[in-house]
Design a protein around this motif. Structure first.
Motif, short mmCIF file in Angstrom:
data_model
loop_
_atom_site.label_atom_id
_atom_site.label_comp_id
_atom_site.label_asym_id
_atom_site.label_seq_id
_atom_site.Cartn_x
_atom_site.Cartn_y
_atom_site.Cartn_z
N PRO A 45 68.59 61.96 24.81
CA PRO A 45 69.51 62.88 25.50
C PRO A 45 69.93 62.37 26.87
CG PRO A 45 67.27 63.67 25.71
CD PRO A 45 67.19 62.38 24.94
N LEU A 46 71.15 62.69 27.24
CA LEU A 46 71.63 62.36 28.59
C LEU A 46 72.78 63.29 28.96
CD1 LEU A 46 71.65 60.38 31.05
CD2 LEU A 46 73.49 59.19 29.87
N ARG A 47 72.67 63.96 30.10
CA ARG A 47 73.78 64.78 30.59
C ARG A 47 74.77 63.84 31.26
NH1 ARG A 47 72.97 69.61 29.31
NH2 ARG A 47 70.86 70.45 29.25
N LEU A 50 78.26 59.46 28.97
CA LEU A 50 77.90 58.25 28.23
C LEU A 50 77.65 58.68 26.78
CD1 LEU A 50 75.46 55.50 29.43
CD2 LEU A 50 75.60 56.16 27.06
N LYS B 115 70.34 57.49 35.99
CA LYS B 115 70.06 58.33 34.81
C LYS B 115 70.47 57.62 33.52
CE LYS B 115 71.26 62.78 34.99
NZ LYS B 115 72.15 63.84 35.55
N GLU B 116 71.63 56.95 33.58
CA GLU B 116 72.10 56.21 32.41
C GLU B 116 71.17 55.04 32.10
OE1 GLU B 116 76.87 57.20 32.98
OE2 GLU B 116 76.01 55.39 33.84
N TRP B 119 68.30 56.36 30.20
CA TRP B 119 68.72 56.58 28.82
C TRP B 119 68.75 55.26 28.06
CZ3 TRP B 119 72.78 54.78 25.83
CH2 TRP B 119 73.02 55.46 24.64
N LYS B 122 65.37 54.04 27.21
CA LYS B 122 64.78 54.79 26.09
C LYS B 122 65.30 54.25 24.77
CE LYS B 122 64.12 59.30 28.16
NZ LYS B 122 64.88 60.55 28.35
#
Lengths: 175, 129
Positions: A45-47, A50, B115-116, B119, B122
């Motif tokens: 998950p990512l807000r 992307l 944050k990216e 992600w 991960k």
């Protein structure tokens, strides 16, 4: 720009893929298809905007998908990354970041946008194959707003994507 | 985070307050802890550091939770919630298992926000450094 020759080439690749994998009706199982092609689907998950990524290495290939996206959007992401995988052999890492990528100051911007357009076209052809759509539309009396919604549900794509596709075939007038 | 000396002073002040609330003198408190009155005075003024074990012993004598003798984390400058930005997480550029990346590919990875990057790590099952 995407040339008519490129569109034809992509359409042929998609038709061959569908036939090879025995897919003859919507919704096209893009996740299964990816797995059959040796691509693992990984989600996290990512807000943010992307959507996904394609990673190709010597010993493993996989597609990353943003699990917070709508299921239709996730299908599009997989189809788009599959497009890069099938059409653009040289790419090792591709990140699908939506509208924010700015390549304007880059020499290779034209090449990038060409590849993006080709991958988007591939996704549209794969999720809404021309032969499936023609068959479905032939059974209908006409194409209106309800038909768009109905077909979108059947093909598991957004209504917007379906409208663009039908407009492209001349079944609908552009809005 | 505040300095060790400042931490000792704050802890000492709390210990003194709680001891007085319990109506105990430094002498009797010291006896219960097997410490001299001078040691208790040093602890309460922050001149002497105490072990976590001693804090628990003091809590036991004063019938308090150990936390009641310790300065609250927020007053000591401890950030309990840190953003990924603070840690400055960069994606491990997957050069090792992907071989040489093109300029474009590197630019894409370098353009990821913290944050990216998390992600991406991960997805690639790489650990963030």
């Amino acid at each position: 720009m995407i040339t008519p020759a490129a569109v034809r080439r992509i359409r042929e690749r998609v038709a061959a893929l569908l036939e090879d994998h025995g897919i003859d009706e919507p919704p096209v199982p893009v996740d299964k298809l990816a797995e059959n092609l040796g691509l693992e689907i990984r989600v996290a998950p990512l807000r943010g905007d992307l959507y996904g990524a394609l990673i190709r290495s010597d010993h493993e290939n996989y597609i990353g998908v943003n699990s917070l996206n709508h299921p239709n959007r996730r299908r599009f992401t997989i189809a788009h990354e599959l497009g890069h995988f099938v059409l653009h052999k040289g790419i090792k890492v591709h990140i699908d970041k939506g509208f924010r990528v700015n390549w304007r100051d880059d020499e290779s911007s034209q090449a990038v946008s060409d590849e993006e357009m080709e991958a988007n076209r591939f996704a549209a052809e794969l999720l809404m194959p021309i032969q499936f759509l023609t068959r479905d539309i032939d059974r209908l009396r006409g194409v209106g707003h309800e038909t768009v919604a109905l077909l979108a549900r059947k093909y598991k794509v957004s209504s917007q994507a379906m409208r663009i596709r039908l407009t492209g075939f001349g079944y609908m007038l552009p809005e | 985070m505040i300095s060790q000396d400042e931490f000792a002073r704050r802890l000492g002040r709390l210990v003194a307050e709680r001891r007085k609330e319990a109506g105990m003198s430094q002498k009797t408190f010291g006896e219960a802890l097997s410490l001299s009155r001078a040691s208790v005075a040093n602890i309460e003024s922050g001149r002497q550091a105490v072990s976590l074990y001693t804090v628990y012993c003091m809590a036991d004598i004063l019938k308090r939770e150990p936390a009641e003798l310790m300065p609250p984390a927020t007053e000591t400058g401890v950030h309990t919630k840190r953003s990924a930005k603070e840690f400055h997480v960069k994606p491990r550029l997957p050069g090792e298992h992907l071989g040489r990346l093109s300029f474009r590919e590197r630019r894409q990875l370098e353009g990821l926000s913290p944050k990216e990057s998390v992600w991406f790590n991960k997805i690639t099952k790489a650990r963030s450094e």
